[in-house]
Design an enzyme around this catalytic site. Structure first.
Site, PDB file in Angstrom:
ATOM      1  N   GLY A   1       0.821  -1.205   0.000  1.00 30.04           N
ATOM      2  CA  GLY A   1       0.000   0.000   0.000  1.00 30.04           C
ATOM      3  C   GLY A   1       0.848   1.244   0.000  1.00 30.04           C
TER       4      GLY A   1
ATOM      5  N   GLY B   1       0.726   5.356   1.686  1.00 27.87           N
ATOM      6  CA  GLY B   1      -0.005   6.265   2.565  1.00 27.87           C
ATOM      7  C   GLY B   1       0.858   7.465   2.801  1.00 27.87           C
TER       8      GLY B   1
ATOM      9  CG  PHE C   1       4.412  12.473   3.284  1.00 29.84           C
ATOM     10  CD1 PHE C   1       3.551  12.757   4.325  1.00 29.84           C
ATOM     11  CD2 PHE C   1       4.578  13.390   2.285  1.00 29.84           C
ATOM     12  CE1 PHE C   1       2.888  13.960   4.363  1.00 29.84           C
ATOM     13  CE2 PHE C   1       3.910  14.594   2.318  1.00 29.84           C
ATOM     14  CZ  PHE C   1       3.062  14.887   3.348  1.00 29.84           C
ATOM     15  N   GLY C   2       4.736   7.853   1.790  1.00 25.53           N
ATOM     16  CA  GLY C   2       5.603   6.700   1.618  1.00 25.53           C
ATOM     17  C   GLY C   2       4.856   5.489   1.121  1.00 25.53           C
TER      18      GLY C   2
ATOM     19  CE  LYS D   1       3.215   5.993   6.026  1.00 29.53           C
ATOM     20  NZ  LYS D   1       2.511   6.766   7.051  1.00 29.53           N
TER      21      LYS D   1
ATOM     22  CG  ASP E   1      -5.690  11.680   6.092  1.00 33.41           C
ATOM     23  OD1 ASP E   1      -6.775  12.017   5.564  1.00 33.41           O
ATOM     24  OD2 ASP E   1      -4.762  11.152   5.455  1.00 33.41           O
TER      25      ASP E   1
END
Ligand SMILES: *[C@@H]1O[C@H](CO)[C@@H](O)[C@H](O)[C@H]1NC(C)=O
Ligand SMILES: *[C@@H]1O[C@H](CO)[C@@H](O)[C@H](O)[C@H]1NC(C)=O
Ligand SMILES: *[C@@H]1O[C@H](CO)[C@@H](O)[C@H](O)[C@H]1NC(C)=O
Ligand SMILES: *[C@@H]1O[C@H](CO)[C@@H](O)[C@H](O)[C@H]1NC(C)=O
Ligand SMILES: *[C@@H]1O[C@H](CO)[C@@H](O)[C@H](O)[C@H]1NC(C)=O
Ligand SMILES: *[C@@H]1O[C@H](CO)[C@@H](O)[C@H](O)[C@H]1NC(C)=O
Ligand SMILES: *[C@@H]1O[C@H](CO)[C@@H](O)[C@H](O)[C@H]1NC(C)=O
Length: 921
Positions: A604, A606, A608-609, A625, A723
């Site tokens: 996936g 998300g 900034f990475g 991440k 968020d």
């Protein structure tokens, strides 16, 4: 002297559960060695596990059992003395503490003192006989990884303890609807018709409950026994399940009322109160086929008790089988008289094999700062002062702590002077927002003074005689209530903030060679103005650039999800990296590369990475991440996440395991969530199973709300997620939901939540925040409301297809349908039928409240959570229509514990055998 003695007399018992008797901890307090007793219980001495304490031998005539021949006692002072035991959270335990005085202090003064379980007053231990142990027992659902038992507040004699036992339950007999707020304190557990005076316990009872014989009579306990009461027993097996039902040996004996009734009077310690009370019956007499045994419970003044009729054999579906009716919440008096009385059409009198009565004890919340304080003391595993255990404030505060007197107290004063503490000043202290008085003088603290601007009430700060370096933070001068600041004899340097020379502040700073006052030619204010001007210009420029960038991007990719309007913030780097290294686990890059097969499997992306799947050498699965490292936002985000995540722990928040920062790579490591995002499970992609159960969706909403509730109310300062969206709600193996991605979280600064950075995701973004840039928790509520509407409709928040002509977003669409009362129009067609429209309405109304244009009109997350839980209750009630006050028969063989044959006080008119029979067949 007394102070020093108190500091030594600390107890800490942290050990794993014994492997030979899983789930058992058996402490022989004051005992010298470990041993196994005659019935096979493995006793452990507490000697190796305590920092001090005094042991004593009993002075009694008859030699008691070995675990009772010694005890541990404590000074009769104002503090508490605690045993802390490791437990599994969300697991039920029996906790038993016993106290056999035995004139250990040769004074014949019978002690009286308080016993507490965590922060909750459990009972007052009153010794009234030197030779008979007082036993206190409770059943509690562990809500934290440790459980503490403390003694305190002696009004006569000295507090002491003889044994402490912990037994882990593994079934659900003691489940109650209230177990998060109440534990059960044992009042009576009686084995009727027992042979001899001995109690039945382990190994007959695998959970080692003590079933007291009804013939070993205590004062005012089981008196007024009816004439004709006869003891019977059998050697035939009695069928009880492996769960927490009474052991067979208890069920093989009983009393019967040959003259038609069984009568008893009990004094229930701690009552009047609300009780959990259950009777255990099994037919163990050979009745002729023309004979029957039917009876009712008669309690003076409580006619409702007499409505149900018990027919043991019928209710249990046979002889030698258990039937256990009872009341899960009933109000009982202190003197409890009861009678089982045969009905007119019954040929035999009543039977009774066993009974249990517990009192509901409300769990005291404890200090609001308990988690912060737990984290603080965990840094000093060797220091006596850090091992006092239990809640920092209740029932008595730790010796070096003072607390406010609110119901959920705050820590107001910390005195750690001259405790030989090294290392930097722990950051937890800066999170104690009610702190007034902080004394850390005379230690060996090093490093810089952290930012105390979150502690607005601070009046007294004593940091003198340490090895503190760096500058005095300017925020110190801004503390509005500061009265005393002592920093003399450290290694501070730099300029003293002006504000500290204000009148009314006692400021002492000698003995710091590098420290000097502001006497430069350019005035301080001028510098500030210049700096502000420059920074302001840069900010403006940056915002302008970012806006253009963003507009461009949006034009190119109209479906792009994330709005980014941000100013680069270089300076934050050093602060956050310091935070990070202090509290988070740091992985080596090689370790991460091995775990992910050099970033092989992408799962996936998300904030900034990109997120990769990995598996650590110890088998743990992780989500890694890897941040794109060419942006300031990225680096800042990274350090922000590290600092935040390492201090936030909640079961509905994705667990942060650590970070890695090496070779220019910034990496965050989280627990791996097997079932992906909620978004996938609502839309249903090619590989995703769509969740079609309404209750399951509600449970996910509940989990997510709990996670957000923790951020909003459990963290200090409050954390706003910023968020919240369905792709940030992740599902674990068991489809339990956790909230993810704190890259966009930020502690809310008290008072003004003004921020130059607007972030969020289109469709979820609070319009009020977007316009005003005033960030509050209510922005998360808006986003959460959108998720609730998604859960009902299954639609994405923004779509040109789903919402008709004039409407592109879910909020306007749902609002217009709900306003016209047409809820069916928004319900996901793929939901399984059979949901209750009432519960959907509840969630729809909550969702619409959450997306009110004005933040002030939106509910808090706790209010939303309550609505969700009510909706779940509606669904559960519908699924089990008769679930109510009276417990069901739980005979083995009928696996479904459905409450078909339960007796209900409220449904009074219809209750009788007729109602029971069809259900039983
Ligand atoms: C201490 O014990 C006394 C007498 O039993 C009681 O009145 C008092 O409330 C107790 N104090 C606390 C803090 O529990
Ligand atoms: C049981 O206890 C009672 C009262 O303490 C006593 O009178 C009786 O003898 C005891 N019975 C046995 C079998 O020990
Ligand atoms: C706990 O439950 C399992 C099965 O559910 C059972 O095998 C085990 O014996 C139980 N433990 C105890 C102490 O009864
Ligand atoms: C109880 O029943 C017995 C016979 O079973 C009888 O002798 C006795 O008188 C009865 N007692 C009462 C109080 O009814
Ligand atoms: C049951 O039958 C036996 C003989 O078969 C008789 O003695 C007894 O009185 C009967 N009991 C009842 C309650 O009818
Ligand atoms: C039990 O019932 C009473 C009265 O209905 C209620 O006030 C109470 O909250 C319930 N639960 C407990 C644990 O006492
Ligand atoms: C202070 O701590 C050091 C180790 O950090 C230890 O060696 C020393 O004995 C301690 N001194 C006192 C007075 O406790």
């Amino acid at each position: 002297m007394a102070y020093a003695a108190a500091a030594v007399l600390l107890l800490l018992l942290l050990f794993s559960l014994s492997t030979a008797q899983p789930g058992f901890i058996s402490l022989d307090c004051g005992g010298a060695d470990d041993y196994t007793d005659g019935i096979g219980i493995q006793w452990t001495s507490d000697a190796k596990l305590v920092f001090g304490g005094q042991t004593a031998n009993l002075l009694v005539q008859n030699q008691p059992q070995k675990q009772y021949s010694t005890l541990r006692y404590f000074p009769a002072d104002t503090r508490k003395y605690c045993y802390t035991m490791n437990v599994r959270t969300r697991t039920r335990y029996l906790v038993r503490a016993s106290f056999l005085y035995g004139n250990f202090d040769n004074s014949n003064v019978y002690p009286k003192f308080d016993l507490s379980l965590g922060a909750t007053h459990w009972s007052t231990v009153i010794i009234d006989d030197a030779d008979t142990p007082v036993v206190e027992e409770a059943t509690i659902l562990a809500s934290a990884p440790t459980l503490s038992v403390c003694v305190s507040n002696a009004s006569t004699g000295q507090p002491f303890i003889s044994t402490l036992e912990l037994r882990q339950f593994n079934g659900s007999l003691y489940y109650t609807d209230y177990e998060a707020q109440f534990f059960l304190a044992l009042s009576a557990r009686i084995n009727f018709g027992a042979q001899g005076n001995e109690s039945v316990r382990y190994p007959d009872d695998p959970f080692d409950r003590i079933w007291e014989s009804d013939s070993s009579r205590r004062a005012n306990y089981l008196v007024d026994v009816a004439p004709g009461t006869q003891r019977i027993s059998t050697t035939n097996p009695v069928f009880v399940s492996i769960n927490e039902e009474p052991p067979e040996k208890v069920m093989q004996t009983a009393v019967v009322g040959q003259n038609g009734s069984l009568n008893y009077r009990l004094d229930l310690e701690g009552f009047p109160g609300n009780a959990w009370a259950v009777s255990y019956f099994a037919e163990i007499e050979a009745l002729a086929s023309n004979e029957t045994r039917k009876f009712k419970l008669v309690v003076p003044g409580m006619p409702a008790f007499s409505k149900p009729t018990v027919d043991v054999e019928e209710n249990a579906q046979g002889k030698y089988r258990l039937y256990q009716p009872g009341y899960t919440n009933v109000s009982l008096p202190f003197v409890f008289s009861f009678e089982f009385k045969k009905t007119n059409d019954s040929s035999k009198g009543p039977i009774l094999n066993a009974m249990e009565i517990y009192k509901y004890v409300q769990i005291t919340m404890g200090s609001q700062d308990a988690n912060i304080m737990a984290s603080l003391v965990s840094r000093y595993p060797q220091a006596g002062w850090a091992q006092e255990g239990g809640d920092p404030c209740l029932p008595a505060s730790w010796t070096w702590v003072q607390c406010s007197s609110e119901p959920a107290p705050r820590v107001s004063s910390i005195t750690l002077s001259g405790k030989n503490i090294t290392g930097s000043i722990p950051l937890e202290l800066t999170k104690l927002s009610a702190l007034v008085d902080l004394k850390l003088d005379g230690n060996s603290f090093s490093g810089e003074i952290p930012d105390f601007s979150g502690c607005r009430n601070l009046q007294y700060i004593h940091l003198e005689n340490n090895q503190i370096t760096g500058a005095l933070p300017s925020s110190m001068g801004d503390l509005p209530n500061l009265k005393e600041l002592y920093v003399q004899n450290n290694r501070l340097s730099g300029q003293i903030p002006r504000a500290l020379s204000k009148k009314g502040i006692t400021f002492s700073w000698s003995g710091n060679n590098g420290l000097h006052t502001a006497n430069d030619s350019i005035s301080h204010t001028t510098i500030i103005i210049i700096v502000c001007a420059v920074v302001g210009a840069i900010l403006l420029l940056a915002v302008a650039i970012a806006c253009c960038f963003c507009t461009l991007k949006r034009k190119r990719k109209p479906s792009h999800e994330t709005v980014v309007v941000a100013a680069p913030a270089k300076k934050l780097g050093s602060y956050f990296s310091e935070v990070a290294t202090e509290s988070a686990h740091r992985f080596a890059l090689s370790e991460i590369e091995d775990a992910t097969g050099k970033f092989e499997k992408r799962i996936g992306s998300g904030g900034f990475g990109i997120v990769y799947y990995g598996k650590l050498a110890d088998g743990r699965e992780i989500a890694v991440k890897l941040l794109t490292n060419d942006s300031y936002q990225g680096i800042r985000e990274f350090l922000n996440e590290v600092a935040l995540l390492s201090r936030i722990h909640h079961r509905n928040l994705v667990t942060f395991l650590g970070y890695s920062q090496q070779d220019g790579k910034n990496i965050l490591v989280y627990e791996y969530m097997h079932n992906g995002t909620l978004k996938e499970h609502l839309r249903g992609g090619p590989n995703d199973v769509k969740i079609t159960s309404w209750v399951k969706r509600l449970e996910i909403a509940e989990d997510a709300a709990k996670g957000i509730e923790y951020l909003h109310t459990g963290c200090s300062p409050t954390i706003i997620h910023r968020d919240v969206k369905s792709s940030n709600i992740l599902l674990d193996k068991n489809m339990r939901a956790k909230v993810a991605d704190f890259g966009l979280s930020k502690p809310a600064v008290d008072g003004s939540h003004v921020s130059s950075i607007v972030r969020g995701t289109v469709g979820y973004l609070d319009p009020e925040y977007y316009i005003s840039q005033q960030l509050t928790e209510k922005s998360d509520i808006y986003s959460f409301g959108v998720i609730l509407l998604e859960l009902i409709s299954g639609h994405e928040p923004i779509s040109s297809d789903n919402f008709g002509l004039n409407c592109r977003n879910i909020v306007a669409w749902a609002r217009s349908h709900l306003e016209s009362g047409n809820i069916d129009a928004i319900i996901d067609a793929s939901l399984d039928t059979g949901y209750d429209l009432q519960s959907v309405w509840k969630i729809a109304e909550a969702g619409i409240m959450c997306v009110e244009p004005k933040g002030a009109q939106r509910p808090t997350i706790s209010e939303v959570l309550k609505e969700i839980q009510d909706a779940i209750a509606i669904e559960k009630q519908r699924q089990a229509p008769q679930a109510q006050q009276l417990m069901s028969k739980r005979s083995m063989g009928s696996a479904s514990v459905n409450t078909d044959n339960s007796m209900d006080l409220e449904q009074n008119a219809t209750f009788d055998d007729q109602l029971m029979r069809p259900a039983l067949r």
